[in-house]
Design an enzyme around this catalytic site. Structure first.
Site, PDB file in Angstrom:
ATOM      1  N   SER A   1       0.722  -1.270  -0.111  1.00  0.00           N
ATOM      2  CA  SER A   1       0.053  -0.167  -0.153  1.00  0.00           C
ATOM      3  C   SER A   1       0.895   1.338  -0.111  1.00  0.00           C
ATOM      4  O   SER A   1       1.989   1.445   0.590  1.00  0.00           O
ATOM      5  CB  SER A   1      -0.758  -0.028   1.256  1.00  0.00           C
ATOM      6  OG  SER A   1      -1.493   1.230   1.403  1.00  0.00           O
TER       7      SER A   1
ATOM      8  N   SER B   1      -0.366   4.056   0.711  1.00  0.00           N
ATOM      9  CA  SER B   1      -1.335   5.021   1.683  1.00  0.00           C
ATOM     10  C   SER B   1      -0.189   5.674   2.612  1.00  0.00           C
ATOM     11  O   SER B   1      -0.318   6.870   3.235  1.00  0.00           O
ATOM     12  CB  SER B   1      -2.632   4.714   2.030  1.00  0.00           C
ATOM     13  OG  SER B   1      -3.261   4.409   1.344  1.00  0.00           O
TER      14      SER B   1
ATOM     15  N   THR C   1      -8.740  -1.508   2.264  1.00  0.00           N
ATOM     16  CA  THR C   1      -8.471  -1.732   0.978  1.00  0.00           C
ATOM     17  C   THR C   1      -8.846  -3.447   0.989  1.00  0.00           C
ATOM     18  O   THR C   1      -9.455  -3.920   1.877  1.00  0.00           O
ATOM     19  CB  THR C   1      -6.959  -1.289   0.491  1.00  0.00           C
ATOM     20  OG1 THR C   1      -6.964  -1.791  -0.725  1.00  0.00           O
ATOM     21  CG2 THR C   1      -6.010  -1.905   1.508  1.00  0.00           C
TER      22      THR C   1
ATOM     23  N   LYS D   1     -13.216  -3.813   1.583  1.00  0.00           N
ATOM     24  CA  LYS D   1     -14.096  -2.698   1.056  1.00  0.00           C
ATOM     25  C   LYS D   1     -15.546  -2.945   1.108  1.00  0.00           C
ATOM     26  O   LYS D   1     -16.425  -2.150   1.353  1.00  0.00           O
ATOM     27  CB  LYS D   1     -13.768  -2.320  -0.349  1.00  0.00           C
ATOM     28  CG  LYS D   1     -12.362  -1.626  -0.355  1.00  0.00           C
ATOM     29  CD  LYS D   1     -11.966  -1.339  -1.853  1.00  0.00           C
ATOM     30  CE  LYS D   1     -11.465   0.233  -1.743  1.00  0.00           C
ATOM     31  NZ  LYS D   1     -11.077   0.641  -3.174  1.00  0.00           N
TER      32      LYS D   1
ATOM     33  N   ASP E   1     -24.020   8.457   1.517  1.00  0.00           N
ATOM     34  CA  ASP E   1     -24.684   8.499   0.417  1.00  0.00           C
ATOM     35  C   ASP E   1     -23.908   7.683  -0.771  1.00  0.00           C
ATOM     36  O   ASP E   1     -24.020   6.907  -1.437  1.00  0.00           O
ATOM     37  CB  ASP E   1     -25.419   9.445  -0.074  1.00  0.00           C
ATOM     38  CG  ASP E   1     -26.551   9.965   0.687  1.00  0.00           C
ATOM     39  OD1 ASP E   1     -27.015   9.096   1.432  1.00  0.00           O
ATOM     40  OD2 ASP E   1     -27.259  11.095   0.465  1.00  0.00           O
TER      41      ASP E   1
ATOM     42  N   ASP F   1     -13.323   7.184  -3.855  1.00  0.00           N
ATOM     43  CA  ASP F   1     -12.507   6.882  -4.954  1.00  0.00           C
ATOM     44  C   ASP F   1     -13.129   7.717  -6.357  1.00  0.00           C
ATOM     45  O   ASP F   1     -12.330   8.108  -7.041  1.00  0.00           O
ATOM     46  CB  ASP F   1     -12.679   5.433  -5.256  1.00  0.00           C
ATOM     47  CG  ASP F   1     -11.905   4.586  -4.593  1.00  0.00           C
ATOM     48  OD1 ASP F   1     -10.807   4.973  -4.164  1.00  0.00           O
ATOM     49  OD2 ASP F   1     -12.110   3.165  -4.487  1.00  0.00           O
TER      50      ASP F   1
ATOM     51  N   ALA G   1     -13.652  -1.147  -9.098  1.00  0.00           N
ATOM     52  CA  ALA G   1     -13.355   0.307  -9.090  1.00  0.00           C
ATOM     53  C   ALA G   1     -14.280   1.101 -10.113  1.00  0.00           C
ATOM     54  O   ALA G   1     -14.769   2.215 -10.119  1.00  0.00           O
ATOM     55  CB  ALA G   1     -11.925   0.229  -9.794  1.00  0.00           C
TER      56      ALA G   1
ATOM     57  N   ARG H   1     -15.468  -7.497 -20.558  1.00  0.00           N
ATOM     58  CA  ARG H   1     -15.285  -8.758 -20.747  1.00  0.00           C
ATOM     59  C   ARG H   1     -16.510  -9.746 -20.482  1.00  0.00           C
ATOM     60  O   ARG H   1     -17.121 -10.509 -21.227  1.00  0.00           O
ATOM     61  CB  ARG H   1     -14.050  -9.430 -20.312  1.00  0.00           C
ATOM     62  CG  ARG H   1     -13.701 -10.931 -20.634  1.00  0.00           C
ATOM     63  CD  ARG H   1     -12.557 -11.409 -20.048  1.00  0.00           C
ATOM     64  NE  ARG H   1     -12.301 -11.338 -18.815  1.00  0.00           N
ATOM     65  CZ  ARG H   1     -11.493 -11.761 -17.981  1.00  0.00           C
ATOM     66  NH1 ARG H   1     -10.457 -12.196 -18.410  1.00  0.00           N
ATOM     67  NH2 ARG H   1     -11.501 -11.775 -16.595  1.00  0.00           N
ATOM     68  N   THR H   2     -16.968  -9.680 -19.186  1.00  0.00           N
ATOM     69  CA  THR H   2     -18.292 -10.428 -18.818  1.00  0.00           C
ATOM     70  C   THR H   2     -19.445  -9.443 -18.750  1.00  0.00           C
ATOM     71  O   THR H   2     -19.412  -8.700 -18.009  1.00  0.00           O
ATOM     72  CB  THR H   2     -17.825 -11.122 -17.293  1.00  0.00           C
ATOM     73  OG1 THR H   2     -16.440 -11.508 -17.226  1.00  0.00           O
ATOM     74  CG2 THR H   2     -18.826 -11.880 -16.989  1.00  0.00           C
TER      75      THR H   2
ATOM     76  N   GLY I   1      -3.074   7.322 -13.746  1.00  0.00           N
ATOM     77  CA  GLY I   1      -4.001   6.819 -12.545  1.00  0.00           C
ATOM     78  C   GLY I   1      -3.501   7.275 -11.078  1.00  0.00           C
ATOM     79  O   GLY I   1      -4.127   7.201 -10.209  1.00  0.00           O
TER      80      GLY I   1
HETATM   81  P1  NAP Z   1     -11.657  -5.917 -10.310  1.00  0.00           P
HETATM   82  O1  NAP Z   1     -12.911  -5.759  -9.200  1.00  0.00           O
HETATM   83  O2  NAP Z   1     -10.885  -7.273  -9.960  1.00  0.00           O
HETATM   84  O3  NAP Z   1     -12.147  -5.728 -11.571  1.00  0.00           O
HETATM   85  C1  NAP Z   1     -11.080  -6.116 -12.692  1.00  0.00           C
HETATM   86  C2  NAP Z   1     -11.743  -5.608 -13.956  1.00  0.00           C
HETATM   87  O4  NAP Z   1     -10.738  -5.963 -15.038  1.00  0.00           O
HETATM   88  C3  NAP Z   1     -13.126  -6.421 -14.453  1.00  0.00           C
HETATM   89  O5  NAP Z   1     -13.631  -5.566 -15.224  1.00  0.00           O
HETATM   90  C4  NAP Z   1     -12.497  -7.516 -15.177  1.00  0.00           C
HETATM   91  O6  NAP Z   1     -13.304  -8.099 -16.200  1.00  0.00           O
HETATM   92  C5  NAP Z   1     -11.283  -6.848 -15.995  1.00  0.00           C
HETATM   93  N1  NAP Z   1     -10.276  -7.927 -16.669  1.00  0.00           N
HETATM   94  C6  NAP Z   1      -9.364  -8.588 -15.813  1.00  0.00           C
HETATM   95  N2  NAP Z   1      -8.536  -9.012 -16.591  1.00  0.00           N
HETATM   96  C7  NAP Z   1      -9.106  -9.047 -17.837  1.00  0.00           C
HETATM   97  C8  NAP Z   1      -8.716  -9.573 -19.309  1.00  0.00           C
HETATM   98  N3  NAP Z   1      -7.777 -10.331 -19.538  1.00  0.00           N
HETATM   99  N4  NAP Z   1      -9.652  -9.060 -20.330  1.00  0.00           N
HETATM  100  C9  NAP Z   1     -10.520  -8.214 -20.145  1.00  0.00           C
HETATM  101  N5  NAP Z   1     -10.764  -7.793 -18.816  1.00  0.00           N
HETATM  102  C10 NAP Z   1     -10.230  -7.925 -17.872  1.00  0.00           C
HETATM  103  O7  NAP Z   1     -10.571  -5.132  -9.870  1.00  0.00           O
HETATM  104  P2  NAP Z   1     -10.872  -3.367  -9.401  1.00  0.00           P
HETATM  105  O8  NAP Z   1     -10.988  -3.176  -7.977  1.00  0.00           O
HETATM  106  O9  NAP Z   1     -11.812  -2.833 -10.388  1.00  0.00           O
HETATM  107  O10 NAP Z   1      -9.451  -2.580 -10.131  1.00  0.00           O
HETATM  108  C11 NAP Z   1      -9.092  -2.419 -11.486  1.00  0.00           C
HETATM  109  C12 NAP Z   1      -7.825  -1.898 -11.574  1.00  0.00           C
HETATM  110  O11 NAP Z   1      -8.029  -0.460 -11.273  1.00  0.00           O
HETATM  111  C13 NAP Z   1      -6.612  -2.544 -10.963  1.00  0.00           C
HETATM  112  O12 NAP Z   1      -5.557  -2.486 -11.790  1.00  0.00           O
HETATM  113  C14 NAP Z   1      -6.467  -1.602  -9.808  1.00  0.00           C
HETATM  114  O13 NAP Z   1      -5.183  -1.486  -9.354  1.00  0.00           O
HETATM  115  C15 NAP Z   1      -7.055  -0.147 -10.433  1.00  0.00           C
HETATM  116  N6  NAP Z   1      -7.495   0.908  -9.622  1.00  0.00           N
HETATM  117  C16 NAP Z   1      -6.359   1.986  -9.309  1.00  0.00           C
HETATM  118  C17 NAP Z   1      -7.103   2.939  -8.351  1.00  0.00           C
HETATM  119  C18 NAP Z   1      -6.678   4.461  -8.303  1.00  0.00           C
HETATM  120  O14 NAP Z   1      -6.489   4.943  -7.302  1.00  0.00           O
HETATM  121  N7  NAP Z   1      -5.900   4.785  -9.352  1.00  0.00           N
HETATM  122  C19 NAP Z   1      -8.134   2.810  -7.497  1.00  0.00           C
HETATM  123  C20 NAP Z   1      -8.894   1.576  -7.613  1.00  0.00           C
HETATM  124  C21 NAP Z   1      -8.343   0.488  -8.599  1.00  0.00           C
HETATM  125  P3  NAP Z   1     -14.149  -9.601 -16.099  1.00  0.00           P
HETATM  126  O15 NAP Z   1     -15.383  -8.975 -15.093  1.00  0.00           O
HETATM  127  O16 NAP Z   1     -14.586  -9.968 -17.189  1.00  0.00           O
HETATM  128  O17 NAP Z   1     -13.474 -10.311 -15.185  1.00  0.00           O
END
Ligand code: NAP
Length: 278
Positions: free
Chosen positions: A18, A20, A65, A69, A81, A106, A136, A157-158, A244
């Protein structure tokens, strides 16, 4: 005023990665605030007991985290809210009356990052294309709709997960198939990658970007690497890009205010400090 030294934490499992503690630590030093911010590795089974004990130990709040969450919703006494709409919390505030308030910053961090990166960014300029429908994505969809995007095209994708978000957020959201998403790029004023594609150790984002317009804004939630192949490709096509890392920094601003009572700024020095990792 209390003579106690305020304590705050980030709670997850694992937690060693992390950033943070680095960013809150920078602000504590920069603004000369007596306080501490620590990482805490806590299992799901221990979460409730730890959170109920923390205020008695001098903690004024915590960030949460993965994997906590969602679980904190059952423990918190009150939920803002925006956290309710997003369906997850990343910030807990321990109130003097002993109650725990759960919030989610976020979406705020995402919007502030775009506003700071591009001062003339106008969410109402045209449709937003959001790639991904994971945890996210909910915060991004919710904050973009609140900021006034006229239409939001969502692709995952899904597909069913994108349709669930559409069901929750209403008719301004339109779902397109993942294999068709290249066709939606041309109409977008903003393109956001919320998937984990492009992250170090993950496959690259491979959607065709040749339809991008020059004035389209492209941003990525992935910040490791800071410039993903997706962002580089958009930049090389003349688009305006925002990385990001700023979202991570901006989402911490309201938490710091709640914990330590101080308004803080996201600066180049903070970015360099967090990137330097010391
Ligand atoms: P998550 O809940 O695990 O969601 C992952 C997403 O990626 C889903 O939409 C998934 O699609 C897709 N994905 C994964 N592998 C894939 C592939 N091979 N082809 C197509 N789609 C694929 O993760 P999350 O918490 O949303 O986080 C997503 C990303 O955002 C991470 O990299 C995280 O580090 C980043 N993030 C950054 C911040 C920031 O402050 N910058 C904050 C939060 C998150 P499916 O539904 O089809 O599996």
């Amino acid at each position: 005023m209390s003579s106690k030294i305020p304590l705050a934490a980030v709670i997850g499992q694992p937690i060693h990665h992390s950033k943070s503690p680095l960013l809150h630590g920078h602000w504590l030093r920069r603004y000369g605030i007596r306080g501490h911010y620590v990482p805490m590795d806590v299992s799901t089974g221990d979460l409730r007991g730890v959170l109920r004990m923390m205020p008695k130990m001098g903690f004024v709040g915590a960030n949460v985290t993965i994997p906590h969450k969602l679980a904190v919703f059952d423990i918190a006494d009150q939920i803002t809210d925006r956290a309710t709409i997003i369906g997850a919390a990343n910030t807990l505030i321990f109130r003097p009356d002993g109650k725990i308030l759960a919030d989610n910053t976020d979406g705020y961090g995402f919007i502030e990052n775009l506003r700071q990166g591009l001062v003339d960014w106008d969410p109402k300029a045209g449709p937003a294309l959001v790639l991904g429908a994971g945890g996210a994505s909910r915060a991004i969809v919710s904050s973009l709709l609140q900021a006034g995007v006229p239409k939001l095209i969502l692709s995952n994708r899904t597909r069913i997960k994108a349709e669930q978000l559409q069901g929750d957020f209403g008719k301004r959201v339109q779902v397109v198939d993942w294999v068709q998403v290249g066709n939606a790029v041309e109409a977008a004023a903003l393109v956001v990658n919320t998937t984990s594609l492009g992250m170090t150790g993950q496959p690259e984002m491979r959607i065709p970007l040749d339809g991008l317009q020059k004035d389209t804004v492209v941003t990525d939630l992935v910040y490791n690497p800071l410039e993903t192949a997706f962002l580089r490709s958009a930049r090389e096509q003349g688009c305006r890009v925002v990385d990001g890392l700023g979202m991570l920094l901006h989402q911490a601003v309201p938490a710091f205010r709640a914990f330590f009572g101080r308004e803080v700024a996201v600066t180049d020095a903070l970015r360099a400090h967090v990137l330097g990792g010391k």
